[in-house]
Design an enzyme around this catalytic site. Sequence first.
Site, PDB file in Angstrom:
ATOM      1  N   ARG A 107       0.863  -1.197   0.035  1.00  0.00           N
ATOM      2  CA  ARG A 107       0.173  -0.105  -0.165  1.00  0.00           C
ATOM      3  C   ARG A 107       1.030   1.277   0.095  1.00  0.00           C
ATOM      4  O   ARG A 107       1.837   1.448   0.956  1.00  0.00           O
ATOM      5  CB  ARG A 107      -0.939   0.019   1.265  1.00  0.00           C
ATOM      6  CG  ARG A 107      -1.523   1.298   1.528  1.00  0.00           C
ATOM      7  CD  ARG A 107      -2.776   1.324   2.649  1.00  0.00           C
ATOM      8  NE  ARG A 107      -3.754   0.484   2.072  1.00  0.00           N
ATOM      9  CZ  ARG A 107      -5.087   0.571   2.549  1.00  0.00           C
ATOM     10  NH1 ARG A 107      -5.258   1.593   3.660  1.00  0.00           N
ATOM     11  NH2 ARG A 107      -6.032   0.182   2.016  1.00  0.00           N
ATOM     12  N   HIS A 134      -7.680   0.986  -6.328  1.00  0.00           N
ATOM     13  CA  HIS A 134      -7.592   0.033  -5.225  1.00  0.00           C
ATOM     14  C   HIS A 134      -8.289  -1.087  -5.573  1.00  0.00           C
ATOM     15  O   HIS A 134      -9.603  -1.604  -5.348  1.00  0.00           O
ATOM     16  CB  HIS A 134      -8.630   0.654  -3.983  1.00  0.00           C
ATOM     17  CG  HIS A 134      -8.505  -0.001  -2.570  1.00  0.00           C
ATOM     18  ND1 HIS A 134      -7.632  -1.045  -2.335  1.00  0.00           N
ATOM     19  CD2 HIS A 134      -9.037   0.468  -1.398  1.00  0.00           C
ATOM     20  CE1 HIS A 134      -7.670  -1.419  -1.165  1.00  0.00           C
ATOM     21  NE2 HIS A 134      -8.528  -0.643  -0.467  1.00  0.00           N
ATOM     22  N   GLN A 137     -10.273  -4.061  -3.075  1.00  0.00           N
ATOM     23  CA  GLN A 137     -11.638  -3.303  -2.835  1.00  0.00           C
ATOM     24  C   GLN A 137     -12.666  -3.400  -3.939  1.00  0.00           C
ATOM     25  O   GLN A 137     -13.803  -3.991  -3.628  1.00  0.00           O
ATOM     26  CB  GLN A 137     -11.477  -1.884  -2.481  1.00  0.00           C
ATOM     27  CG  GLN A 137     -12.781  -1.258  -1.934  1.00  0.00           C
ATOM     28  CD  GLN A 137     -13.160  -1.903  -0.747  1.00  0.00           C
ATOM     29  OE1 GLN A 137     -12.360  -1.872   0.389  1.00  0.00           O
ATOM     30  NE2 GLN A 137     -14.391  -2.552  -0.490  1.00  0.00           N
ATOM     31  N   ASP A 225     -17.556   6.930  -1.039  1.00  0.00           N
ATOM     32  CA  ASP A 225     -16.211   6.719  -0.150  1.00  0.00           C
ATOM     33  C   ASP A 225     -16.249   8.224   0.557  1.00  0.00           C
ATOM     34  O   ASP A 225     -16.751   9.390   0.377  1.00  0.00           O
ATOM     35  CB  ASP A 225     -15.189   6.392  -1.003  1.00  0.00           C
ATOM     36  CG  ASP A 225     -14.021   6.000  -0.387  1.00  0.00           C
ATOM     37  OD1 ASP A 225     -14.205   5.791   0.903  1.00  0.00           O
ATOM     38  OD2 ASP A 225     -12.973   5.708  -1.119  1.00  0.00           O
ATOM     39  N   CYS A 267     -16.888   1.443   0.958  1.00  0.00           N
ATOM     40  CA  CYS A 267     -15.673   0.453   1.368  1.00  0.00           C
ATOM     41  C   CYS A 267     -15.068   0.449   2.815  1.00  0.00           C
ATOM     42  O   CYS A 267     -14.352  -0.106   3.143  1.00  0.00           O
ATOM     43  CB  CYS A 267     -14.498   0.619   0.453  1.00  0.00           C
ATOM     44  SG  CYS A 267     -13.787   2.363   0.415  1.00  0.00           S
ATOM     45  N   ARG A 295     -13.537  -8.601   1.867  1.00  0.00           N
ATOM     46  CA  ARG A 295     -11.936  -8.410   1.574  1.00  0.00           C
ATOM     47  C   ARG A 295     -11.181  -9.799   1.928  1.00  0.00           C
ATOM     48  O   ARG A 295     -10.385 -10.084   1.344  1.00  0.00           O
ATOM     49  CB  ARG A 295     -11.538  -7.397   2.346  1.00  0.00           C
ATOM     50  CG  ARG A 295     -12.117  -6.059   2.252  1.00  0.00           C
ATOM     51  CD  ARG A 295     -12.063  -5.575   0.613  1.00  0.00           C
ATOM     52  NE  ARG A 295     -10.351  -5.400   0.579  1.00  0.00           N
ATOM     53  CZ  ARG A 295      -9.453  -4.342   1.122  1.00  0.00           C
ATOM     54  NH1 ARG A 295     -10.350  -3.186   1.344  1.00  0.00           N
ATOM     55  NH2 ARG A 295      -8.429  -4.299   0.894  1.00  0.00           N
TER      56      ARG A 295
HETATM   57  N1   CP Z   1     -11.297   0.024   2.612  1.00  0.00           N
HETATM   58  C1   CP Z   1     -10.141  -0.213   3.042  1.00  0.00           C
HETATM   59  O1   CP Z   1      -9.123  -0.444   2.195  1.00  0.00           O
HETATM   60  O2   CP Z   1      -9.954  -0.068   4.534  1.00  0.00           O
HETATM   61  P1   CP Z   1      -8.438   0.133   5.068  1.00  0.00           P
HETATM   62  O3   CP Z   1      -7.906   1.588   4.411  1.00  0.00           O
HETATM   63  O4   CP Z   1      -8.736   0.150   6.566  1.00  0.00           O
HETATM   64  O5   CP Z   1      -7.584  -0.887   4.488  1.00  0.00           O
END
Ligand code: CP
Length: 310
Positions: A107, A134, A137, A225, A267, A295
């Site tokens: 990430r 992402h 997701q 979001d 998400c 997830r």
């Molecule tokens: N939706 C998501 O990726 O959550 P986090 O940022 O907590 O990993």
Amino acid sequence: MKHFLNLNEIDSNDLIHIVEQAINIKNGQDKSSKGALDSNKPLDGKVVAMIFDKPSTRTRVSFDVGIKQLGGQTIVLSGSDLQLGHGESIADTARVLSRYIDLIIIRTFDESTLYELAQNSNVPVINGLTNATHPCQSMADVMTFQEHRGSIKRKQILWLGDGNNVCASTLQAAGQFNFDFTFCGPETLDPNHSYLDYAKRKGSNVTIVRDPIKAISNADLIMTDTWVSMHEKNNQSSKTLDNQLKPYQVNSELMKQSKKEALFMHCLPAHRGQEVTSDVLDGVQSKAFDQAENRLHVQKAILRWCLDVL
Ligand code: CP
């Protein structure tokens, strides 16, 4: 090398299979679903490095748990733990990690970091979120829709608010899973046109509508979001953004204009009272916490695809 970097780069049949396998895992029709108690451990002997340059609850915990349930081990790192944060190049980091590790999840901020890591890695790399995209997701989102409503093909998906990284991957999913996509938000926050164009080229009906009441009436799935993405947190203009985005808040008044059977997804993390109100997030149409659970299941299927342990 089967990297999982962006949805547009992966064969759509593989993506469809991953979602189907994830639903089977969740329903207990797949051996790996029994998790820690199962004797089938497709990741037995494998070690996964998880590099997090940004905060995470769902991605970090669901990957960590999923890998362990599949019999693998994890090392969780931040960029600053590594020499990467102290001058070593991404390319050299990838070459070195490839000598120890079986798969890397990252990430990070710029999409270019993800690609440089993948280009120099001899093991699969999974995109755990960048400023631009992402994909894990979006795979969980498709899975969540399909488990509640069947095939997502030709369904009407509405994105309200900021055309951010999750929105971009949703557009890539629209192209690959053949659903239609409407963006409804202020013009200044339209998704990047390359993502809109990609979905259109792949046959998705893509529209931009500025009036949320008009946009919501035909939607099968309403998504939003947080209004301020992680990389924009310190941006001076966040107050201005909030004002621009206020008309696109998903609240019960707006949801009343939707079809009864329409689903709502977010998400998470959510900023209750900003992009969504609590009555919607906790309401009957919301599947946000199923999304979070999924997830875990979908990422197990992604890991198996990357490592060819189908
Ligand atoms: N939706 C998501 O990726 O959550 P986090 O940022 O907590 O990993």
